[in-house]
Design an enzyme around this catalytic site. Structure first.
Site, PDB file in Angstrom:
ATOM      1  N   ASP A  78      -9.604  44.730  28.701  1.00  0.00           N
ATOM      2  CA  ASP A  78     -10.279  44.561  27.418  1.00  0.00           C
ATOM      3  C   ASP A  78     -11.571  43.752  27.567  1.00  0.00           C
ATOM      4  OD1 ASP A  78      -8.268  45.909  26.084  1.00  0.00           O
ATOM      5  OD2 ASP A  78      -7.138  44.087  25.627  1.00  0.00           O
ATOM      6  N   ARG A  91     -13.619  53.223  28.005  1.00  0.00           N
ATOM      7  CA  ARG A  91     -13.111  53.162  26.629  1.00  0.00           C
ATOM      8  C   ARG A  91     -14.218  52.664  25.711  1.00  0.00           C
ATOM      9  NH1 ARG A  91     -10.112  49.289  23.160  1.00  0.00           N
ATOM     10  NH2 ARG A  91      -8.634  50.515  21.905  1.00  0.00           N
TER      11      ARG A  91
END
Length: 304
Positions: A130, A180
């Site tokens: 992340d 992503r």
């Protein structure tokens, strides 16, 4: 943010039955077995899954070690299930692995992340790292670059709202790499972040086009029907194969749209957050991006 991090407030709210019932729509469970059952149910429906553990930012090496052990346990559970083979992923928040610790935080977080990636590779489980916000963005990106050298299949998150988002895509989007793309949940200084919602949408559109025009596997993290429609049009125009694009959504948000995309042959990955820190997870998502409050509220009354 005080309410999200205050232990007494969190303890009081988590004891309330209605709060637990609402959270159950968006959190896969408190324990790993509960999350595993939710993951198997999602795979049975034709979805891919990602299990991000809900643990607080590590303030001590011991907390970072416990977070690492939890991820390794999740990888072991996913890797030992034949039905999960090729369908599972874990998501790493480097803040939970000690990147913010005052002494050698980034280097020890890298060591823990390498251990996780190595175990995931052996178990056939994917890993995505992340991007957690402007204050640690550069440290996270440095760690990601190091991981990619040894584990090229590691997923990378790009937040469209960052001023350098297009530069990140151009640098990172190579053949075989997993990128992503999301709008970004974190606010920050105007020197680093696009702030106006309309400008964020324009940047998201530009990033989406650049990503889909490149050679990387595009992981499109959005619930917005406009960007889903734009992505589907670009996929058709660019003749992207079904294995080179993946839509990603959170559990409990637009489940019928998740199934629609899966039914027409799109890869769809549902994020199944799990752990005891579900209260902080829900409140932080709202604090860091207030639009999430409307997203969650709509999902309670309109499941599509």
């Amino acid at each position: 943010m005080h309410a999200a991090t205050n232990e007494r407030i969190a303890a009081a709210v988590t004891r309330l039955g209605p709060a637990r019932e609402i959270a159950a729509s968006y959190v896969a469970g408190v324990t790993l077995p509960e999350a595993g059952r939710a993951a198997r149910e999602a795979v049975d429906k034709g979805l891919e899954v990602s299990l991000p553990p809900l643990v607080p930012t590590a303030t001590t090496p011991a907390e970072a070690d416990r977070a690492t052990d939890g991820l390794l346990a999740a990888i072991s559970a996913l890797g030992s299930s034949a039905e999960m083979t090729g369908h599972s992923e874990v998501s790493i928040a480097l803040s939970t692995l000690g990147v913010c610790l005052p002494e050698a935080g980034p280097s020890t977080a890298l060591d823990r992340a390498q251990k996780i990636c190595r175990a995931a590779g052996n178990a056939g489980v994917l890993v995505t790292v992340d991007d957690e916000g402007p204050e640690i963005h550069e440290a996270v990106l440095d760690i990601v670059r190091s991981l990619l050298a040894d584990f090229p299949e590691t997923g990378v998150v790009v937040q469209a709202a960052r001023h350098d988002s297009l530069d990140q895509i151009r640098e990172l989007a190579t053949t075989g790499r997993r990128i992503r793309l999301c709008k970004g949940d974190y606010t920050g200084p105007r020197s680093e972040m696009v702030v106006a919602p309309h400008d964020v949408d324009l940047r998201m559109s530009a990033c989406l086009r650049t990503l889909l025009q490149g050679p990387a596997t595009a992981l499109i993290a959005t619930h917005d029907p406009v960007f889903i429609a734009i992505a589907e049009r670009l996929i058709a125009d660019l003749n992207r194969g079904p294995q080179t694009v993946e839509f990603q959504m959170l559990q409990g948000i637009r489940p019928l749209e998740q199934r629609r995309l899966a039914d027409i042959g799109r890869r769809v990955r549902v994020y199944l957050p799990w752990g005891r820190d579900w209260y902080s997870y829900c409140t932080r998502r709202i604090i860091e991006r207030p639009a999430n409050l409307m997203l969650f509220s709509r999902s309670l009354v309109a499941r599509r």
